[in-house]
Scaffold this active site. Structure first.
Site, PDB file in Angstrom:
ATOM      1  N   PHE C 117       0.842  -1.195   0.000  1.00  0.00           N
ATOM      2  CA  PHE C 117       0.000   0.000   0.000  1.00  0.00           C
ATOM      3  C   PHE C 117       0.873   1.239   0.000  1.00  0.00           C
ATOM      4  CE2 PHE C 117      -4.502   1.234   0.744  1.00  0.00           C
ATOM      5  CZ  PHE C 117      -5.103   0.139   0.157  1.00  0.00           C
ATOM      6  N   GLN C 231      -7.974  14.806   3.184  1.00  0.00           N
ATOM      7  CA  GLN C 231      -7.264  13.948   2.240  1.00  0.00           C
ATOM      8  C   GLN C 231      -7.997  13.802   0.914  1.00  0.00           C
ATOM      9  OE1 GLN C 231      -6.591   9.441   2.915  1.00  0.00           O
ATOM     10  NE2 GLN C 231      -4.566  10.364   2.900  1.00  0.00           N
ATOM     11  N   HIS C 233      -8.037  11.443  -2.211  1.00  0.00           N
ATOM     12  CA  HIS C 233      -7.577  10.154  -2.734  1.00  0.00           C
ATOM     13  C   HIS C 233      -7.291  10.360  -4.210  1.00  0.00           C
ATOM     14  CE1 HIS C 233      -7.357   5.961  -3.816  1.00  0.00           C
ATOM     15  NE2 HIS C 233      -7.439   5.617  -2.557  1.00  0.00           N
ATOM     16  N   LEU C 243     -14.666   5.544  -5.407  1.00  0.00           N
ATOM     17  CA  LEU C 243     -13.278   5.214  -5.104  1.00  0.00           C
ATOM     18  C   LEU C 243     -12.783   4.019  -5.909  1.00  0.00           C
ATOM     19  CD1 LEU C 243     -10.781   5.371  -3.126  1.00  0.00           C
ATOM     20  CD2 LEU C 243     -12.043   3.798  -1.670  1.00  0.00           C
ATOM     21  N   GLU C 246      -6.508   2.204  -3.615  1.00  0.00           N
ATOM     22  CA  GLU C 246      -5.055   2.290  -3.767  1.00  0.00           C
ATOM     23  C   GLU C 246      -4.454   0.916  -4.063  1.00  0.00           C
ATOM     24  OE1 GLU C 246      -3.336   5.269  -1.176  1.00  0.00           O
ATOM     25  OE2 GLU C 246      -1.997   3.720  -0.416  1.00  0.00           O
ATOM     26  N   ARG C 288      -0.709   9.434  -0.517  1.00  0.00           N
ATOM     27  CA  ARG C 288      -1.832  10.032  -1.239  1.00  0.00           C
ATOM     28  C   ARG C 288      -1.672  11.532  -1.441  1.00  0.00           C
ATOM     29  NH1 ARG C 288      -6.650   6.618   1.801  1.00  0.00           N
ATOM     30  NH2 ARG C 288      -6.160   4.663   0.748  1.00  0.00           N
ATOM     31  N   HIS C 356     -11.665  12.395   0.311  1.00  0.00           N
ATOM     32  CA  HIS C 356     -11.809  11.022   0.782  1.00  0.00           C
ATOM     33  C   HIS C 356     -11.892  10.905   2.300  1.00  0.00           C
ATOM     34  CE1 HIS C 356     -11.488   6.715   0.611  1.00  0.00           C
ATOM     35  NE2 HIS C 356     -10.319   6.679   1.223  1.00  0.00           N
ATOM     36  N   ARG C 391      -2.898  10.844   6.154  1.00  0.00           N
ATOM     37  CA  ARG C 391      -3.057   9.451   6.563  1.00  0.00           C
ATOM     38  C   ARG C 391      -2.550   8.518   5.476  1.00  0.00           C
ATOM     39  NH1 ARG C 391      -6.765   5.511   5.506  1.00  0.00           N
ATOM     40  NH2 ARG C 391      -8.230   6.873   4.397  1.00  0.00           N
TER      41      ARG C 391
END
Lengths: 134, 247, 586
Positions: C117, C231, C233, C243, C246, C288, C356, C391
């Site tokens: 990730f 955030q 994304h 979405l 990721e 991100r 996001h 994050r």
């Protein structure tokens, strides 16, 4: 924001005897279920035949003669059609009832259904052999 | 992007003013790539703020927006306007009482879902400190599809048995019981059988198969129910014909 | 008004709320737990999380790696004592979920599988295909049904916390189906109400994410921390904002501009790595904030693909092949095909950054306790803070487990420590006042503002002025506009003045929450005159540790902008440094 209860959920009744006209899939289901009438009737006919056989040769010959009447032939054709329909619809859903997992993967539905058709053919052949057709 | 006007006929019911539901027609301008839920949102924003319905994720995972669309149970967020011609008829999910407009009362499902013990009852207890239970990809695959249920209840709206016999536990609840029964980590099948291998359970099912046809997550509840029937039948034979064989 | 007495009440039945409820039920079955949510638990937005949850489990990984990734990923704004607790608890929580039946994807030997990730040095993201949040939520919900001490109140909307004698002693909530107000009198309250992404027009967040939990605490005097960090994304569908996880890039997907160039290499995330062989913590597996910012820069250069939904970059998954896409990313394929008409097996998918997640939220300490005694918070609505200024993907699902449980245990401790019984008459009086506030909104006539109109203006303001890159001028404009919208909000009149399932009222209350949260975002952003993580200022392009290695705290004011205060970041072992995402090539 009222203190009194304002709820009054509305229940729509399902029509008891006509619900299956609502969607084609319900009609198909009912058609499958209706086949049982003909399959049941044919089973009864077989039992009558066995009874006649036990009553002696003359009675059995009369029974066989009756089977050759046009009404009887039409009934047999209908019963055959319905039982084939019943069988086919059931065979087609067997992968749902009897999934076979080999390793990680499930056998494709076609294989399970095909195996049932094969079994059907083999059994039918065996019956015909025993009946001395060949 | 191109917009055009769509006609929606929405079932309205307000318990404080109506004695029974009635249809209301809306003409609403929508993008052609939109879903029915987008059309409802535009109606609520620009035409009629009193229209009530549930929705959240807009990606077919939260299960809120199940409705009858042209008579078929569908998720409104996955029903594309381009797939419909003429007036689109939108009603609350069949077989559930209508609270208001497109909002149904789902208490019955929630109660039944809980009754089937839809949680892992471990075969062997083991503390977290000893790590995970091993489960092969094959063992996972055995039940994985049944974990995909989003509790949208389209299957209940499609099931004529549930419509006629409301005490029937229904497809989603029984499938979830089957999901745990099939899990290699679980040992709770006997407890769940008491609920699901009953007349109100699987034996009320006559295998119409509609549940699987409408499931938006391809869960195939019909298969779960037939498998439960077969296993229950085997149980019965073992118990009555071979009492010396342990289950 | 009916009063419901309970030992602990939880607002929000998503991942964090359910985890808290189970922790309470396990800690002490005699404690009564009321679990209140404005939607049925299965509808909570945890269900939409896709990629997975991070926790160290494999032998090549270590707690230190996870710690450093998280702290560096957060641009050193994370509280390091909280991160330490978080990473230590993470594997236990994920294993606990496994014991509760979560269908984690597996390795051939039966152990839990992990995937790469963004921003993570090692593979440590546990996943259940690409519906990890969905499975976590349903596992928690189903497990919660085991416990008789948990009583659910589905479709109740909490309106006001009841604070008396200096502590939180419950709240009022509207039962949606009847429209009746109920008074929940509780020894302790946990807020787990989720984020507030719906204040933006283009978001992955579902309709429920309107910041109600944050606003509840905020209005009761609890500060909102680090709200300026929102955030984006990088990969959302350009039309619906849906979405695309990721994990697309974790599994090997690449991002290209209109010239087919993997442009991330030009923004400090290179050099290029071989296609289909993703390397951890570089290129497409950068964090991100950096990836979304690179998109913005490329867009300014005119290097993006222009589509009818605006400028997009292309997410190319074709080289993964159909089998892997179907096995690892089935939802991604499904939503791309159905909502956009593009099959990632055969074509690159146009994507663009989308709002996001809120790094900020209700200020809590490491025990999930807020400064208001008796009030706890966990999940996206809270800010502990482990996420700092940005994050890392797959830390939030773990966070809601770790701190959901912590909130439950802290609340249990608090209740059992024997706070004196509440003053029933005083509490009832405050509940009645809360009811009067809602009733005034409900019955008001002659209002000139429309709910949908104000909501739209708020969204446009946020998108135009508080996006990936910000400036003083834009933020000033946004603050002024939001102050104006808050004033105008008082002039709303409901179209629907009936009791049963009144979504017009619900949306009006949600808009009130969003406006309060939005103002906290813009005022905090205006005051933070530096660039850090997800907060980028074109007029203050550098990180300024001297002035701003601090958390912002926004304090509510009923008729004016929030007061902004600051609080030092807890640093234990990692001094602020350079965030390096150039892989092993350096």
């Amino acid at each position: 924001m009222g203190e009194k209860m304002s709820r009054k959920p509305y229940v729509r009744e399902v029509p008891k005897y006509s619900w299956f006209f609502r969607r084609p899939r319900y009609m198909r289901y009912m058609a499958r279920e209706v086949t049982c009438i003909f399959i049941g009737a044919y089973t009864l006919l077989l039992l009558v035949g066995v009874m006649r056989l036990s009553q002696g040769q003359a009675e059995y010959e009369a029974f066989l003669a009756a089977l050759r009447s046009p009404v009887s032939v039409v009934f047999h054709l209908l019963a055959l059609g319905f039982s084939v329909y019943n069988t086919a619809t059931w065979f087609n859903v067997t992968p749902k009832a009897l999934p076979v997992q080999i390793g990680e993967e499930f056998l494709p539905g076609g294989v399970i259904t095909g195996a049932h058709y094969l079994g059907w053919a083999v059994l039918s052949l065996a019956v015909l052999l025993m009946a001395g057709v060949f | 992007m191109s917009e055009r006007v769509y006609q929606l006929e929405v079932l309205r019911y307000h318990p404080e003013t109506d004695s029974e539901p009635h249809f209301q027609r809306y003409s609403v301008s929508c993008e052609e790539e939109w879903v029915v839920l987008d059309a409802l949102n535009r109606i609520k924003e620009t035409i009629d703020p009193t229209l009530s319905y549930r929705w959240s994720c807009h990606m077919a995972v939260c299960g809120s927006c199940g409705m009858m669309i042209n008579g078929e149970p569908m998720l409104a967020c996955k029903s594309f306007l381009r797939d419909y011609q003429g007036v689109i008829r939108v009603e609350p999910l069949a077989h559930f009482p209508i609270e208001r407009d497109l909002v149904t009362v789902i208490d019955d499902f929630m109660d039944k879902f809980k009754r089937v013990k839809p949680y892992l009852i471990p075969k062997h207890e083991k503390p977290v400190s000893e790590g995970e239970y091993l489960q092969s990809p094959a063992q996972l695959k055995k039940f994985k599809q049944y974990t995909m249920c989003i509790n949208c209840m389209l299957c209940y709206a499609a099931c004529p048995e549930y419509g006629l016999i409301p005490k029937f536990l229904g497809p989603a609840a029984i499938s979830m019981a089957h999901r745990y029964n099939q899990d290699s980590r679980d040992g709770g099948r006997d407890e769940r059988q008491e609920e699901i291998a009953t007349t109100e359970g699987v034996w009320e099912c006559s295998f119409v198969g509609a549940c699987s046809e409408v499931c938006p997550e391809h869960v195939d509840p019909a298969s779960a129910l037939q498998q439960v029937k077969i296993k229950s039948t085997v149980d019965w034979y073992k118990e009555h014909l071979m009492p010396w064989v342990k289950k | 008004m009916e009063t419901i007495k309970t030992d602990v009440a939880i607002i929000g039945a998503g991942g964090a709320g359910l985890r808290a409820a189970i922790a309470l039920a396990e800690a002490d079955p005699k404690l009564s737990v009321a679990l209140i949510s404005k939607v049925y638990p299965m509808r909570s937005h945890t269900c939409a999380a896709e990629g997975g949850a991070a926790g160290v489990i494999k032998p090549d990984d270590s707690m230190d790696y996870h710690f450093n990734d998280t702290v560096g990923g957060g641009d050193w704004l994370s509280d390091q004592d909280a991160v330490e607790y978080f990473i230590q608890e993470a594997p236990k929580e994920l294993t606990q979920l496994e014991h509760w039946g979560c269908p984690w994807s597996r390795e051939a030997n039966g152990s839990v599988a992990v995937r790469p990730f963004g921003g993570m040095k090692k593979q440590r993201t546990w996943f259940a295909a690409d519906k990890s949040g969905f499975h976590i939520l349903h596992t928690l919900f189903q497990t919660s049904l085991r416990f008789p001490s948990i009583q659910r109140f589905d479709e109740y909307y909490a309106t006001d916390l009841i604070v008396d004698d200096g502590r939180c002693q419950g709240f009022t909530a509207i039962e949606m189906r009847s429209g009746q107000m109920k008074h929940f009198q509780a020894g302790a309250v946990i807020i787990a109400g989720g984020g507030a992404g719906r204040m933006f027009p283009f978001t992955t967040n579902g309709a429920v994410k309107t910041g109600d939990g944050m606003a509840l605490a905020y209005r009761a005097g609890v500060p909102l921390k680090d709200m300026e960090f929102v955030q984006y994304h990088p990969t959302g569908l350009p039309n619906t904002g849906t979405l695309l996880t990721e994990a697309c890039r974790g599994e090997g997907g690449i991002l290209v501009n209109k010239n087919g160039r993997r442009f991330l290499q030009d923004y400090g995330m290179g050099p290029e790595t071989p296609v289909g062989k993703p390397q951890l913590k570089t290129m497409e597996l950068g964090p991100r904030d950096r990836v979304s910012q690179a998109f913005w820069q490329e867009q300014k250069k005119g290097n993006m693909v222009s589509t009818k939904w605006g400028d997009c970059m292309m997410l190319d998954l074709r080289h993964l092949g159909e089998k892997k896409i179907d096995e690892r990313l089935p939802l991604v394929r499904d939503v791309s095909v159905s909502y956009l008409g593009v099959d990632p097996v055969t074509d690159p998918v146009p994507v663009r950054p989308v709002v996001h997640y809120m790094m900020g939220g209700i200020h809590t300490d490491i025990r999930a306790a807020t400064p208001l005694p008796g009030l706890f918070a966990a999940g996206e609505c809270a800010c502990v803070s482990i996420n700092g200024a940005n994050r890392l993907g797959s830390n939030s699902l773990t966070e809601l487990l770790v701190f959901g449980r912590r909130a439950g245990l802290s609340a249990a401790e608090y209740v059992r420590s024997g706070a004196s019984a509440g003053n029933d008459a005083a509490l009832a009086g405050k509940a009645a006042a809360a009811q009067a506030r809602i009733r005034a909104l409900f019955e008001k006539t002659g209002g000139r503002e429309s709910l949908a109109g104000l909501r739209k203006e708020m969204m446009t303001t946020m998108e135009d002025n508080a996006g990936i890159y910000r400036t003083e001028g834009e933020l000033l404009a946004a603050c002024a506009k939001l102050a104006d919208l808050r004033r105008r909000y008082a002039d709303i009149e409901l179209n629907d003045k009936t009791n049963v399932y009144n979504t017009d009222l619900l949306q009006a209350l949600e808009l009130g929450s969003m406006l309060d949260c939005a103002e906290a975002v813009t005022v905090s952003a205006l005051e933070r005159r530096e660039s850090r993580g997800a907060h980028q200022r074109l007029d203050f392009v550098e990180r300024d540790d001297k002035k701003f290695l601090r958390h912002s705290l926004a304090y509510y004011h009923p008729s004016g902008p929030p007061r902004i205060d600051y609080r030092d970041v807890v640093i234990t072992k990692s001094q602020p440094g350079v965030r390096d995402y150039s892989g092993d090539h350096k």
